[in-house]
Structure formats: structure tokens, C-alpha cells
Design a protein around this motif. Structure first.
Motif, mmCIF file in Angstrom:
data_model
loop_
_atom_site.group_PDB
_atom_site.id
_atom_site.type_symbol
_atom_site.label_atom_id
_atom_site.label_comp_id
_atom_site.label_asym_id
_atom_site.label_seq_id
_atom_site.Cartn_x
_atom_site.Cartn_y
_atom_site.Cartn_z
ATOM 1 N N ILE B 13 0.852 -1.184 0.000
ATOM 2 C CA ILE B 13 0.000 0.000 0.000
ATOM 3 C C ILE B 13 0.892 1.239 0.000
ATOM 4 O O ILE B 13 1.728 1.405 0.882
ATOM 5 C CB ILE B 13 -0.898 0.015 1.255
ATOM 6 N N CYS B 30 -9.779 2.112 8.081
ATOM 7 C CA CYS B 30 -8.718 1.104 8.270
ATOM 8 C C CYS B 30 -9.036 0.208 9.469
ATOM 9 O O CYS B 30 -9.114 0.675 10.595
ATOM 10 C CB CYS B 30 -7.362 1.765 8.479
ATOM 11 N N PRO B 31 -9.220 -1.091 9.233
ATOM 12 C CA PRO B 31 -9.602 -1.993 10.326
ATOM 13 C C PRO B 31 -8.458 -2.240 11.319
ATOM 14 O O PRO B 31 -8.696 -2.758 12.396
ATOM 15 C CB PRO B 31 -9.954 -3.310 9.611
ATOM 16 N N GLU B 32 -7.241 -1.871 10.940
ATOM 17 C CA GLU B 32 -6.077 -2.211 11.770
ATOM 18 C C GLU B 32 -5.481 -0.991 12.472
ATOM 19 O O GLU B 32 -4.435 -1.119 13.108
ATOM 20 C CB GLU B 32 -4.991 -2.867 10.912
ATOM 21 N N ALA B 34 -3.876 1.320 11.109
ATOM 22 C CA ALA B 34 -2.520 1.263 10.557
ATOM 23 C C ALA B 34 -2.118 2.547 9.842
ATOM 24 O O ALA B 34 -1.147 2.550 9.088
ATOM 25 C CB ALA B 34 -2.406 0.076 9.599
ATOM 26 N N ILE B 35 -2.888 3.618 10.037
ATOM 27 C CA ILE B 35 -2.518 4.875 9.375
ATOM 28 C C ILE B 35 -2.408 5.986 10.407
ATOM 29 O O ILE B 35 -3.318 6.199 11.210
ATOM 30 C CB ILE B 35 -3.531 5.268 8.273
ATOM 31 N N CYS B 49 -0.408 -3.124 8.979
ATOM 32 C CA CYS B 49 -1.172 -3.166 7.719
ATOM 33 C C CYS B 49 -1.296 -4.594 7.201
ATOM 34 O O CYS B 49 -0.347 -5.364 7.237
ATOM 35 C CB CYS B 49 -0.480 -2.279 6.688
ATOM 36 N N THR B 50 -2.499 -4.929 6.701
ATOM 37 C CA THR B 50 -2.732 -6.260 6.132
ATOM 38 C C THR B 50 -2.932 -6.207 4.620
ATOM 39 O O THR B 50 -3.400 -7.178 4.018
ATOM 40 C CB THR B 50 -3.990 -6.904 6.763
ATOM 41 N N ASN B 51 -2.619 -5.079 4.002
ATOM 42 C CA ASN B 51 -2.786 -4.900 2.550
ATOM 43 C C ASN B 51 -4.229 -5.124 2.097
ATOM 44 O O ASN B 51 -4.482 -5.542 0.967
ATOM 45 C CB ASN B 51 -1.867 -5.858 1.767
ATOM 46 N N CYS B 52 -5.196 -4.842 2.955
ATOM 47 C CA CYS B 52 -6.601 -5.164 2.624
ATOM 48 C C CYS B 52 -7.196 -4.240 1.565
ATOM 49 O O CYS B 52 -8.216 -4.542 0.972
ATOM 50 C CB CYS B 52 -7.461 -5.129 3.888
ATOM 51 N N SER B 53 -6.588 -3.097 1.337
ATOM 52 C CA SER B 53 -6.976 -2.154 0.268
ATOM 53 C C SER B 53 -8.193 -1.283 0.551
ATOM 54 O O SER B 53 -8.610 -0.494 -0.307
ATOM 55 C CB SER B 53 -7.224 -2.875 -1.073
ATOM 56 N N LYS B 54 -8.784 -1.397 1.728
ATOM 57 C CA LYS B 54 -9.972 -0.585 2.003
ATOM 58 C C LYS B 54 -9.650 0.910 1.942
ATOM 59 O O LYS B 54 -10.470 1.717 1.503
ATOM 60 C CB LYS B 54 -10.550 -0.950 3.367
ATOM 61 N N CYS B 55 -8.450 1.267 2.372
ATOM 62 C CA CYS B 55 -8.052 2.672 2.338
ATOM 63 C C CYS B 55 -8.024 3.184 0.896
ATOM 64 O O CYS B 55 -8.394 4.320 0.629
ATOM 65 C CB CYS B 55 -6.691 2.859 3.006
HETATM 66 S S1 SF4 Z 1 -4.495 -1.753 3.409
HETATM 67 FE FE1 SF4 Z 1 -6.024 -2.126 4.993
HETATM 68 S S2 SF4 Z 1 -4.810 -2.406 6.864
HETATM 69 FE FE2 SF4 Z 1 -3.448 -1.461 5.356
HETATM 70 S S3 SF4 Z 1 -3.596 0.732 5.769
HETATM 71 FE FE3 SF4 Z 1 -5.098 0.257 4.145
HETATM 72 S S4 SF4 Z 1 -6.996 -0.123 5.243
HETATM 73 FE FE4 SF4 Z 1 -5.353 -0.246 6.766
#
Ligand code: SF4
Ligand SMILES: Cc1cc2nc3c(=O)[nH]c(=O)nc-3n(C[C@H](O)[C@H](O)[C@H](O)COP(=O)(O)OP(=O)(O)OC[C@H]3O[C@@H](n4cnc5c(N)ncnc54)[C@H](O)[C@@H]3O)c2cc1C
Ligand code: SF4
Lengths: 388, 79
Positions: B13, B30-32, B34-35, B49-55
């Protein structure tokens, strides 16, 4: 500045300022910390609010009122306009002055305020929040309190550090872009809402007058839409089609959490208010008035808890909020899920077909749409939702 | 090559430098947690970060990108 307060408020938006003021008015000591350099700036907002929403907290003042609203105009995807008259429904604010003034009223009530203070963590002892850790002018510092009120807006990280689940589903985050443009010749007493897949899928596009033919213009899109096309891209398309030569005076991104209120908005030593608590009206995206309401309830309860020397009292805030607005937002959320999923054709033709829909299949969302096109009197009721 | 490491392998990311408007949408979803977002400074907390891409989907101005090769560690030449 002391190193111990009764209450620390994090964030000096409308929710934070009203929480601080409501508490300070009761005679407890309050410190409010804001990460930005200026209270009230930058502005990330459509700036529309109902008259009642303002008057509950502050006397309307020409200094921060750009336009007085007495009409709504809903524009369907086929560009047909539905106009509604309201009397004196509300205002379009100059929020940088409005927020600043609210903070001043908090200060007048006795709140200490410090800007450029970034809160990066909480002090937690024996499972209870006891203060905050912050960064100011490159230095890391701590300040203690009996209660922390998190008014940190859409990011809502402070609550997370206390173990509350504050993150919002990306589908419910309306990611927005907002501009102030000049030379927009619209009715200066009307709010304009545009609907349609090409304009603002799952939401609406707004044009709100700001006086002198300038306007606050923008839209928010759900993350589901944002995956394919961003808010910025929708905004550019709209402006190119409608106002290709309008000078753009400001442009900014913002986020509107359009969900139900969080399941828990208090825990030992901490309360969440405004966007941080997800107290925005999920249908309209309006959060100024509801944030101030959340802030006032929290501020009062926090002060009472301190004066009674019973900190558990703050846990009654969840219920008090739900009774005042939280439950109402559940209804608004159902309407939202109903109407914002309609296709353009549905929007345009619902007027004709609705009558054939069997009674038991008529959802609130469908009723809203029906009202929108066919029955302005009902729309008056539902449209009030947009500014409360 | 030395990569930045997320919770789930390489960090993929990327917040494009100097393009962020500090609006907080990505932080809110961001569920973690991580920002990190200060007044005008944004960064990913790699190990969360889990690379989930929601951001990415929530950024209104498209300044977060998925970089499937992973982000290399920035080498500092400061002495
Ligand atoms: S990819 Fe997911 S965990 Fe990583 S910063 Fe974005 S929302 Fe958060
Ligand atoms: C584009 C857009 C259009 C909108 N249009 C409307 C509208 O027309 N009408 C309406 O009623 N509402 C509207 N809203 C919603 C409204 O702006 C918000 O609901 C309202 O600002 C919420 O107030 P608040 O006090 O909870 O949060 P905010 O006003 O966001 O204030 C939060 C404050 O906390 C500070 N902060 C955050 N983290 C920290 C930290 N770690 N340390 C210290 N300080 C911190 C921030 O800098 C900020 O000043 C809109 C929102 C957007 C984005
Ligand atoms: S959503 Fe985009 S513009 Fe907003 S803070 Fe995150 S990276 Fe920056």
C-alpha cells in the motif's frame, strides 16, 4: 496549563467545542486539544444546517451566515426538478468562522484551548482512561484527566486506543470532494440536490449557495463506488458539464461517516462525540447539528459525573444519545439503504409505477422516492431530515 | 532488495508522496488502525497493515495505490 484536568476534549470541531462548553459551564476544569494550527480551518463541509440545529446552541449571527435557506430543489437523473418551499429552514454557514466562534464560547465558559497539539495515545491505568499523550512543537508530553472526550472527527482513533470499535465499513464512508466556486448563478435561497448514477451513485451531489453567486459544491461516494470511480472524478465530470469556466476558490477532500452510531460510545474514562462516535445523520450526511447535540449530552453527563464523584455515570451517555437521536438515525439509515440503491430508471419512473406496488412491499425508501416525485407534502417531512 | 514489511508480508500500500489532502477517510475505514495522520503528515504503520486495500477504495482523490511488487525500504543517505 496544568498537568491534571477534570476533562480533556480531543478535537476542536463543533462536537468538541460544545462538549467542552457544556462541561465547563458546570464549573469543572476542561482542556481542549486540537492538532491543526487553527480552530475551524481547514473546512471540509457542505456547511448547510437547519435553523433549529443552530439555535439550540448559538444565536444566529450574520458574521457566519452566508445564505438563508427557504427552498429545496431535488434534481432527478432526467434533470426534472422538484421544488419545495420551507419558510426559514436553515443556513449555509461560513464554517471557519462558525467553528472558531463556537470554540470562543467554550473558552468564555472556562475551557483552556491549545492548537497544534497532536494526541497520539491515551494513558490507561487499570482499564480506565486517565489522560492523553500528545505531541506539541516536536516534544512528547502527557496530561492527565478524570475523563477524556474524543471529538477527533472522521478518523476516530482515540476511541480505538481505549478498545472501542470505531472503524467504519468502507461501504458506509462517503468519501467526498468539496469545492467553493464563484460565478454559480443559482437561487441564493435554495439547496440543490442532484441524484443519479452519473452524478452521485449511492448518494447525492450538492450545490449550496454561499452568497455573491459563489457556492459550496461537492459529493461523497461510498467505497463501493470509489473502487471504480473516485469522488474527484465525479466532481470534475459534473463541473465540466455544468460550469466549465467557474473559478474554483477552494478545493478539499473530506469524509462523512454515514452509518449508525457506534455500538458503544462510552467506556471507563472516555466518551466519544460527533463524527468520532458516528453521530452523523446517515441519510443526509449532516453532522454539525447532531455532533453538537452529542457533544452537549456528553459534556453535561461528564460534568455531572465529576461533581457527583461517580465516574460510572458517564456510561449513561449511550442511552441518553440513543433516546435523543440515535434511534432516529436507525430509521434514516433504513431510508438511506432504500433510496440510494435505486437505478436512474427507477428514480425516474417510480412515480408512475409506485402506485402498483403492493402495500406490504412499500419500504420507507420507496415511500421517500414516491414522495420525492409525486407528493411534495410528504417530501417536506422527509426532506427535513436533510438539515437536522 | 529490501522491502517494507506489512503484517502479512511485503507492504503493498503506497500513499503517493505530496498528494494527500489529510482528510482522514482512509484512517476512518482502516480496520487495523494502521494509518497515522497528523496535521499535514501521513504514514502507514507497516507492521499493522494487512494490505486489505480498504483505504484505497475510500480515498476521494486517488492518492493511495496498490503496488503489487511491494514497497522498497527507502535508503537514507544521511551520515
Ligand atoms: S491496506 Fe487495509 S490495513 Fe493497510 S492501511 Fe489500508 S486499510 Fe489499513
Ligand atoms: C465534504 C463534507 C460535506 C459535509 N457537509 C455537511 C453539511 O452540509 N451539513 C452538515 O451538518 N454536516 C456536513 N458534513 C459533516 C460535518 O462536517 C461533520 O459531521 C462535522 O464537522 C463533525 O464535527 P466534529 O466536531 O465531530 O468533527 P470535526 O469537525 O471533524 O472536528 C474534529 C477535530 O479533531 C481534530 N483532531 C483529530 N484527531 C486529532 C488528534 N489526534 N489530536 C488532536 N486533534 C485531533 C481535527 O483536526 C478536527 O479539528 C460534511 C462533511 C464533509 C466531509
Ligand atoms: S483518504 Fe486519501 S487524501 Fe484522505 S487522508 Fe487518506 S490518503 Fe490522504
Amino acid at each position: 496549563m496544568k498537568n491534571d484536568y477534570d476533562i480533556i476534549v480531543v478535537g476542536a470541531g463543533p462536537a468538541g467545542s460544545i462538549a467542552a462548553r457544556s462541561a465547563a459551564e458546570k464549573g469543572v476544569s476542561v482542556l481542549m486539544l486540537e492538532k491543526d494550527r487553527d480552530v475551524g480551518y481547514p473546512v471540509r463541509c457542505g456547511e448547510a444546517i437547519s435553523k433549529a440545529g443552530v439555535e439550540e446552541f448559538i444565536q444566529p449571527n450574520e458574521k457566519w451566515i452566508c445564505a438563508k435557506i427557504s427552498q429545496f430543489c431535488f434534481v432527478a437523473p432526467d434533470k426534472s426538478e422538484v421544488w419545495i418551499e420551507f419558510g426559514d429552514a436553515g443556513f449555509v454557514l461560513e464554517r471557519k468562522i462558525f467553528d472558531y466562534e463556537l470554540a470562543q464560547t467554550a473558552a468564555a465558559a472556562g475551557t483552556e484551548i491549545i492548537t497544534r497539539c497532536y494526541v497520539y495515545d491515551l494513558i490507561i491505568e487499570n482499564g480506565k482512561v486517565c489522560g492523553v499523550k500528545y505531541e506539541s512543537q516536536g516534544e512528547k508530553k502527557e496530561v492527565r484527566s478524570k475523563i477524556v472526550i474524543a471529538a477527533d472527527g472522521v478518523e476516530s482513533r482515540v476511541g480505538r486506543w481505549a478498545g472501542l470499535k470505531t472503524e467504519i465499513d468502507f461501504r458506509e464512508m462517503e468519501s467526498a470532494v468539496q469545492i467553493t466556486a464563484a460565478n454559480i448563478p443559482i437561487n441564493q435561497n435554495a439547496l440543490y440536490f442532484y441524484f443519479g448514477q452519473n452524478v452521485a451513485p449511492n448518494g447525492y451531489f450538492w450545490i449550496f449557495p454561499k452568497g455573491n453567486n459563489s457556492a459550496n459544491i461537492g459529493l461523497g461516494v461510498s467505497g463501493i463506488v470509489g473502487k471504480k470511480k473516485s469522488a474527484l472524478s465525479f466532481l470534475n465530470d459534473f463541473m465540466n458539464e455544468h460550469y466549465p469556466n467557474a473559478p474554483i476558490l477552494t478545493q478539499i477532500a473530506g469524509g462523512v461517516p454515514c452509518s449508525l452510531t457506534l455500538e458503544k460510545i462510552s467506556a471507563p474514562g472516555i466518551m466519544l462525540v460527533g463524527d468520532a462516535a458516528r453521530q452523523v445523520n446517515p441519510l443526509s450526511g449532516g453532522g454539525i447539528a447532531s455532533g453538537m447535540i452529542g457533544g452537549s449530552i456528553a459534556g453535561k453527563i461528564a460534568a455531572e459525573a465529576i461533581l457527583k464523584n461517580n465516574l460510572d455515570h458517564i456510561l449513561s451517555y449511550d442511552r441518553a444519545w440513543n433516546d435523543r437521536l440515535g434511534k432516529r438515525h436507525e430509521i434514516f439509515n433504513r431510508i438511506k439503504n432504500g433510496i440510494y440503491n435505486f437505478s436512474d430508471d427507477t428514480f425516474n419512473s417510480l412515480a408512475k409505477t409506485f402506485i402498483k406496488v403492493p402495500l406490504e412491499k412499500r419500504t420507507l425508501g420507496r415511500l421517500f422516492t414516491q414522495a420525492l416525485i409525486n407528493k411534495p407534502s410528504l417530501l417536506v417531512e422527509v426532506a427535513k431530515v436533510f438539515v437536522i | 532488495m529490501n522491502y517494507r514489511m506489512a503484517k502479512t508480508g511485503k507492504l503493498m500500500i503506497e500513499i503517493l508522496p505530496n498528494k494527500c489532502d489529510f482528510c482522514g477517510c482512509c484512517v476512518g475505514v482502516c480496520p487495523e488502525d494502521a494509518i497515522e495522520l497528523k496535521e499535514a503528515e501521513i504514514s502507514i504503520i507497516d507492521e499493522r497493515c494487512t494490505n486489505c486495500s480498504k483505504c484505497i477504495w475510500s480515498c476521494p482523490i486517488e492518492v493511495i495505490k496498490f503496488n503489487k511488487n511491494g514497497l522498497p525500504k527507502v535508503v537514507s543517505y544521511e551520515k
